[in-house]
Design an enzyme around this catalytic site. Structure first.
Site, PDB file in Angstrom:
ATOM      1  N   ARG A 279      26.481  17.795  32.575  1.00  0.00           N
ATOM      2  CA  ARG A 279      27.244  18.906  32.001  1.00  0.00           C
ATOM      3  C   ARG A 279      27.396  19.980  33.077  1.00  0.00           C
ATOM      4  O   ARG A 279      26.466  20.245  33.846  1.00  0.00           O
ATOM      5  CB  ARG A 279      26.506  19.515  30.796  1.00  0.00           C
ATOM      6  CG  ARG A 279      26.544  18.660  29.534  1.00  0.00           C
ATOM      7  CD  ARG A 279      27.941  18.571  28.906  1.00  0.00           C
ATOM      8  NE  ARG A 279      27.954  17.783  27.687  1.00  0.00           N
ATOM      9  CZ  ARG A 279      28.287  16.491  27.618  1.00  0.00           C
ATOM     10  NH1 ARG A 279      28.619  15.823  28.705  1.00  0.00           N
ATOM     11  NH2 ARG A 279      28.291  15.862  26.451  1.00  0.00           N
TER      12      ARG A 279
ATOM     13  N   HIS B 150      36.087  14.574  33.851  1.00  0.00           N
ATOM     14  CA  HIS B 150      35.150  14.148  32.777  1.00  0.00           C
ATOM     15  C   HIS B 150      35.484  12.735  32.275  1.00  0.00           C
ATOM     16  O   HIS B 150      35.719  12.530  31.077  1.00  0.00           O
ATOM     17  CB  HIS B 150      35.166  15.155  31.616  1.00  0.00           C
ATOM     18  CG  HIS B 150      33.909  15.106  30.796  1.00  0.00           C
ATOM     19  ND1 HIS B 150      33.339  16.203  30.213  1.00  0.00           N
ATOM     20  CD2 HIS B 150      33.099  14.055  30.464  1.00  0.00           C
ATOM     21  CE1 HIS B 150      32.243  15.844  29.547  1.00  0.00           C
ATOM     22  NE2 HIS B 150      32.081  14.536  29.692  1.00  0.00           N
TER      23      HIS B 150
HETATM   24  P1  NAP Z   1      18.766  11.282  27.142  1.00  0.00           P
HETATM   25  O1  NAP Z   1      18.521   9.849  26.826  1.00  0.00           O
HETATM   26  O2  NAP Z   1      18.582  12.286  26.067  1.00  0.00           O
HETATM   27  O3  NAP Z   1      17.831  11.649  28.396  1.00  0.00           O
HETATM   28  C1  NAP Z   1      17.691  12.935  28.885  1.00  0.00           C
HETATM   29  C2  NAP Z   1      16.677  12.935  30.036  1.00  0.00           C
HETATM   30  O4  NAP Z   1      16.617  14.255  30.598  1.00  0.00           O
HETATM   31  C3  NAP Z   1      15.259  12.594  29.592  1.00  0.00           C
HETATM   32  O5  NAP Z   1      14.632  11.782  30.543  1.00  0.00           O
HETATM   33  C4  NAP Z   1      14.566  13.968  29.548  1.00  0.00           C
HETATM   34  O6  NAP Z   1      13.178  13.930  29.828  1.00  0.00           O
HETATM   35  C5  NAP Z   1      15.277  14.674  30.677  1.00  0.00           C
HETATM   36  N1  NAP Z   1      15.169  16.141  30.507  1.00  0.00           N
HETATM   37  C6  NAP Z   1      15.587  16.887  29.457  1.00  0.00           C
HETATM   38  N2  NAP Z   1      15.302  18.185  29.669  1.00  0.00           N
HETATM   39  C7  NAP Z   1      14.677  18.258  30.872  1.00  0.00           C
HETATM   40  C8  NAP Z   1      14.137  19.316  31.641  1.00  0.00           C
HETATM   41  N3  NAP Z   1      14.158  20.589  31.204  1.00  0.00           N
HETATM   42  N4  NAP Z   1      13.553  19.024  32.816  1.00  0.00           N
HETATM   43  C9  NAP Z   1      13.504  17.733  33.259  1.00  0.00           C
HETATM   44  N5  NAP Z   1      14.014  16.682  32.582  1.00  0.00           N
HETATM   45  C10 NAP Z   1      14.592  16.947  31.401  1.00  0.00           C
HETATM   46  O7  NAP Z   1      20.231  11.507  27.696  1.00  0.00           O
HETATM   47  P2  NAP Z   1      21.271  10.402  28.272  1.00  0.00           P
HETATM   48  O8  NAP Z   1      21.829   9.582  27.164  1.00  0.00           O
HETATM   49  O9  NAP Z   1      20.635   9.705  29.423  1.00  0.00           O
HETATM   50  O10 NAP Z   1      22.446  11.359  28.760  1.00  0.00           O
HETATM   51  C11 NAP Z   1      22.209  12.439  29.652  1.00  0.00           C
HETATM   52  C12 NAP Z   1      23.373  13.411  29.590  1.00  0.00           C
HETATM   53  O11 NAP Z   1      24.523  12.843  30.208  1.00  0.00           O
HETATM   54  C13 NAP Z   1      23.873  13.711  28.165  1.00  0.00           C
HETATM   55  O12 NAP Z   1      23.090  14.723  27.549  1.00  0.00           O
HETATM   56  C14 NAP Z   1      25.297  14.146  28.389  1.00  0.00           C
HETATM   57  O13 NAP Z   1      25.361  15.558  28.503  1.00  0.00           O
HETATM   58  C15 NAP Z   1      25.679  13.507  29.720  1.00  0.00           C
HETATM   59  N6  NAP Z   1      26.758  12.513  29.563  1.00  0.00           N
HETATM   60  C16 NAP Z   1      27.893  12.682  30.295  1.00  0.00           C
HETATM   61  C17 NAP Z   1      28.928  11.753  30.187  1.00  0.00           C
HETATM   62  C18 NAP Z   1      30.188  11.890  30.992  1.00  0.00           C
HETATM   63  O14 NAP Z   1      31.201  11.295  30.673  1.00  0.00           O
HETATM   64  N7  NAP Z   1      30.176  12.640  32.065  1.00  0.00           N
HETATM   65  C19 NAP Z   1      28.802  10.664  29.305  1.00  0.00           C
HETATM   66  C20 NAP Z   1      27.617  10.530  28.580  1.00  0.00           C
HETATM   67  C21 NAP Z   1      26.602  11.461  28.712  1.00  0.00           C
HETATM   68  P3  NAP Z   1      12.146  13.213  28.795  1.00  0.00           P
HETATM   69  O15 NAP Z   1      12.486  11.753  28.862  1.00  0.00           O
HETATM   70  O16 NAP Z   1      10.819  13.482  29.358  1.00  0.00           O
HETATM   71  O17 NAP Z   1      12.415  13.808  27.451  1.00  0.00           O
END
Ligand code: NAP
Length: 306
Positions: free
Chosen positions: A221, A269
C-alpha cells in the site's frame, strides 16, 4: 435473505450473476439499489462509502472483495461483525510473476538501458548483481514470495511482526530487528498490510537503514512509504531505484513528482488482482458458513488491522 455488493465504481453484473449461480435461493443486490436493507445478511465490501452499512440491521458478516482490508476498516461506522478477506492462489501467482519480472528488469539493467535509449547512448554493461532480497511481511503473499525467490537461487531474508521459522530463509521480527533484516538486501520488497503501525513505516530513518544502492519494491500500500523520504533517498543515491505499484492516492495525481522521477518505475496497482471465480467461491462459502453459525474462512483480526 440477501447479499449486498457494496463495491462502488465497478461493473458488478458478472459478479452478481456468478454469485447467483452459486447461491440460487439468495437475493444478490448491487448497492445502492437495495430493495429492503432489513433482509441483507452479508455485505461484500470494497472502498465502501462511510455509513452505507448502518441501515442494514440484520447483517451477520462482512466479506472484503480483496486481500487487503485497510480501505474497509477505515470506515468508522463499520458494524462490529466478522470480516473475511479473499485469499486467492491465483492472485498469489500473479504477484510472484510481477515480482520476478521486476527483479529481472533491474538485474538486466532495463531501467538504465531505457534511459540510455532516450539519450541515444550506446553503453553496454554487465547485469546488476542482485543476490539478496528482503521481504517485509511474511503473510500469505510474503511467504510465497520468499519461497519463490529462494527456489530461484536468491538469498532471502524476511521480516514480520512475530518471528517465523521458514526453511532456508533468515527470519527477523519487530522494530529492533528491522536493520538486521534489510541492511544486506539488494532488493527490499514490501508486502505489509497498511495499519496504524505500518503507515509511513518506510520513513527517512528506516530507508537509510537499507544497503546503499538498494532497490525498493512496494506492492503493498502506498501509505506505508513516506513519499518525500523516498524521493530524498533516491535523489541522494542511498536508493538506486524504486518500483511502485501502489500509491497514497490512486490514481496518482498528475502533479506528483513520482511520475517524472527517472529512478521510479510505476505500474497502476496491477501486480495482483482478485480473480472473480475464486472470490465468488469464497464469498458463497462464507455466506453458507455464516448462515450455519460457523467461523468464516480467512477471517481478519480487526484489532490488528489485517
Ligand atoms: P497477510 O497474510 O495479512 O500478512 C501480513 C504480514 O505482514 C504478516 O506476516 C504480518 O506479521 C506482517 N506485519 C503486519 N504488521 C506488521 C508490522 N507492524 N511490522 C512487521 N510486520 C508486520 O497479508 P498478505 O495477504 O500477504 O498481503 C499483504 C498486503 O499486500 C495486503 O495487506 C495488501 O495491502 C497488499 N496487496 C496488494 C496487492 C496489489 O495488487 N498490489 C494485491 C494483494 C495484496 P505476522 O505474520 O507476524 O502477523
Amino acid at each position: 435473505m440477501s447479499i449486498a455488493l457494496v463495491i462502488p465504481d465497478r461493473k458488478l453484473d458478472q459478479l452478481q450473476q456468478k454469485l447467483q449461480q452459486q447461491l440460487p435461493d439468495v437475493l444478490i443486490e448491487i448497492w445502492p439499489d437495495i430493495a429492503d436493507p432489513a433482509v441483507v445478511e452479508m455485505a461484500v465490501v470494497w472502498r465502501q462509502p462511510a455509513g452505507c452499512l448502518v441501515n442494514m440491521p440484520n447483517l451477520k458478516a462482512l466479506q472484503s472483495f480483496g486481500a487487503g482490508v485497510d480501505n474497509i476498516l477505515a470506515d468508522a461506522t463499520l458494524p462490529d461483525l466478522p470480516l473475511a478477506r479473499i485469499v486467492d492462489p491465483m492472485l498469489t501467482q500473479s504477484m510472484l510473476q510481477y515480482l520476478q519480472g521486476v527483479v529481472q528488469h533491474y538485474q538486466l539493467r532495463l531501467d538504465e538501458f531505457s534511459a540510455q535509449q532516450r539519450k541515444q547512448h550506446w553503453k553496454p554493461r554487465s547485469p546488476r548483481k542482485i543476490q539478496r532480497l528482503c521481504i517485509l511481511g511474511l503473510g500469505e503473499l510474503g511467504q510465497a514470495a520468499a519461497c519463490h525467490f529462494l527456489q530461484l537461487g536468491f538469498v532471502v531474508d524476511g521480516w514480520s511482526a512475530s518471528l517465523k521459522t521458514l526453511p532456508g530463509i533468515q527470519c527477523f521480527a519487530g522494530d529492533e530487528q528491522f536493520f538486521a533484516a534489510v541492511s544486506q538486501a539488494d532488493v527490499v520488497i514490501c508486502l505489509l498490510p497498511l495499519t496504524p503501525q505500518t503507515e509511513n513505516l518506510l520513513n527517512q530513518q528506516r530507508l537509510s537503514q537499507l544497503k546503499s544502492g538498494a532497490i525498493l519494491v512496494n506492492v503493498a500500500r502506498g501509505a506505508i512509504v513516506d513519499d518525500l523520504a523516498l524521493l530524498q533517498s533516491l535523489d541522494s543515491g542511498q536508493l538506486a531505484a524504486a518500483c511502485l505499484d501502489v500509491f497514497r492516492v490512486e490514481p496518482l495525481p498528475s502533479e506528483h513528482p513520482f511520475w517524472q522521477h527517472p529512478a521510479i518505475l510505476m505500474t497502476p496497482h496491477i501486480s495482483a488482482v482478485t480473480n472473480a471465480d475464486t472470490a465468488v467461491a469464497q464469498i458463497a462459502e462464507n455466506y453458507r458458513r455464516s448462515q450455519a453459525g460457523l467461523p468464516l474462512l480467512n477471517l481478519v483480526c480487526q484489532q490488528r488491522g489485517y
